[in-house]
Write a protein that holds these residues in place. Structure first.
Motif, PDB file in Angstrom:
ATOM      1  N   PHE A   1       0.841  -1.185   0.000  1.00 20.30           N
ATOM      2  CA  PHE A   1       0.000   0.000   0.000  1.00 20.30           C
ATOM      3  C   PHE A   1       0.881   1.242   0.000  1.00 20.30           C
ATOM      4  O   PHE A   1       1.769   1.382   0.827  1.00 20.30           O
TER       5      PHE A   1
ATOM      6  N   SER B   1       0.707   5.722  -0.990  1.00 14.90           N
ATOM      7  CA  SER B   1      -0.283   6.807  -1.026  1.00 14.90           C
ATOM      8  C   SER B   1       0.253   7.996  -1.798  1.00 14.90           C
ATOM      9  O   SER B   1       1.451   8.255  -1.827  1.00 14.90           O
TER      10      SER B   1
ATOM     11  N   ASP C   1      -3.921  11.930   0.049  1.00 20.79           N
ATOM     12  CA  ASP C   1      -4.623  11.083   1.020  1.00 20.79           C
ATOM     13  C   ASP C   1      -5.223   9.832   0.375  1.00 20.79           C
ATOM     14  O   ASP C   1      -5.979   9.106   1.000  1.00 20.79           O
ATOM     15  N   LYS C   2      -4.856   9.567  -0.879  1.00 26.98           N
ATOM     16  CA  LYS C   2      -5.378   8.409  -1.611  1.00 26.98           C
ATOM     17  C   LYS C   2      -4.450   7.205  -1.451  1.00 26.98           C
ATOM     18  O   LYS C   2      -3.280   7.263  -1.804  1.00 26.98           O
ATOM     19  N   GLN C   3      -4.991   6.103  -0.901  1.00 27.46           N
ATOM     20  CA  GLN C   3      -4.216   4.859  -0.793  1.00 27.46           C
ATOM     21  C   GLN C   3      -4.391   4.030  -2.057  1.00 27.46           C
ATOM     22  O   GLN C   3      -5.486   3.964  -2.614  1.00 27.46           O
TER      23      GLN C   3
ATOM     24  N   ASP D   1      -8.499   0.932  -7.445  1.00 28.24           N
ATOM     25  CA  ASP D   1      -7.501   1.526  -6.553  1.00 28.24           C
ATOM     26  C   ASP D   1      -6.182   0.763  -6.574  1.00 28.24           C
ATOM     27  O   ASP D   1      -5.458   0.728  -5.584  1.00 28.24           O
TER      28      ASP D   1
ATOM     29  N   ASN E   1      -9.466  11.211  -8.595  1.00 27.67           N
ATOM     30  CA  ASN E   1      -8.943  11.396  -7.242  1.00 27.67           C
ATOM     31  C   ASN E   1      -8.327  12.773  -7.027  1.00 27.67           C
ATOM     32  O   ASN E   1      -7.701  13.020  -6.004  1.00 27.67           O
TER      33      ASN E   1
END
Length: 160
Positions: free
Chosen positions: A45, A47, A50-52, A77, A150
């Motif tokens: 994961f 980022s 603030d987008k994972q 995602d 996003n």
């Protein structure tokens, strides 16, 4: 000597031999799969802002050349993160791609550029190449329109 006549020491030794043989078989089977299918990197994961994003890693030269070629798509995602040991202006192409992507160019901990909605190649046309305007050490490929959906911007923070 029949099995029922084995003593305790022989039974324990037999169990050890079976355990060691089984472990070796599993090890060599896994090594064979890695040899045949390439390295088995687990998703990580990362980022941007603030987008994972659930990213697979392309670290070896073979993984970088293959990229997303031949795949039918990516989850909304998900992405493929190309990791470089230094700073480069890499050339990317869409060879054998089946779906459009956004390419996110990253230097250290910051987004420095995008190529959005890059289409798969059309049959019979020469392959287009894409490259950043500055040196980068990471490149992230994500599904087309990911950047706009996003609201990602140049200057956004990247965490790996």
């Amino acid at each position: 000597m029949p099995l029922k006549e084995l003593g305790t020491i022989e039974k324990v030794s037999l169990r050890k031999v079976v355990a060691i043989t089984s472990s070796a078989a599993v090890f060599f089977a896994a090594a064979g799969l890695i040899y045949v299918f390439g390295s088995l990197s687990l998703p990580k994961f990362i980022s941007i802002g603030d987008k994972q994003i659930k990213a697979e890693l392309a670290v070896s030269d073979e993984e970088k050349v293959k990229g997303l070629s031949g795949r039918s798509g990516l989850c909304a995602d998900c992405g493929l993160l190309f990791v470089y040991d230094g700073y480069f202006i890499p050339n990317f192409w869409m060879k054998e791609m089946r779906f459009p992507i956004d390419i996110i160019w990253i230097r250290d901990e910051m987004v420095v550029g995008f190529d959005k909605n890059v289409p798969p190649p059309q049959e019979g046309e020469p392959l287009a190449t894409y490259q950043p305007k500055t040196f980068v050490n990471y490149v992230l490929e994500v599904p087309a329109n990911f950047v706009d959906k996003n609201d990602l911007k140049i200057g956004d923070k990247f965490k790996f």
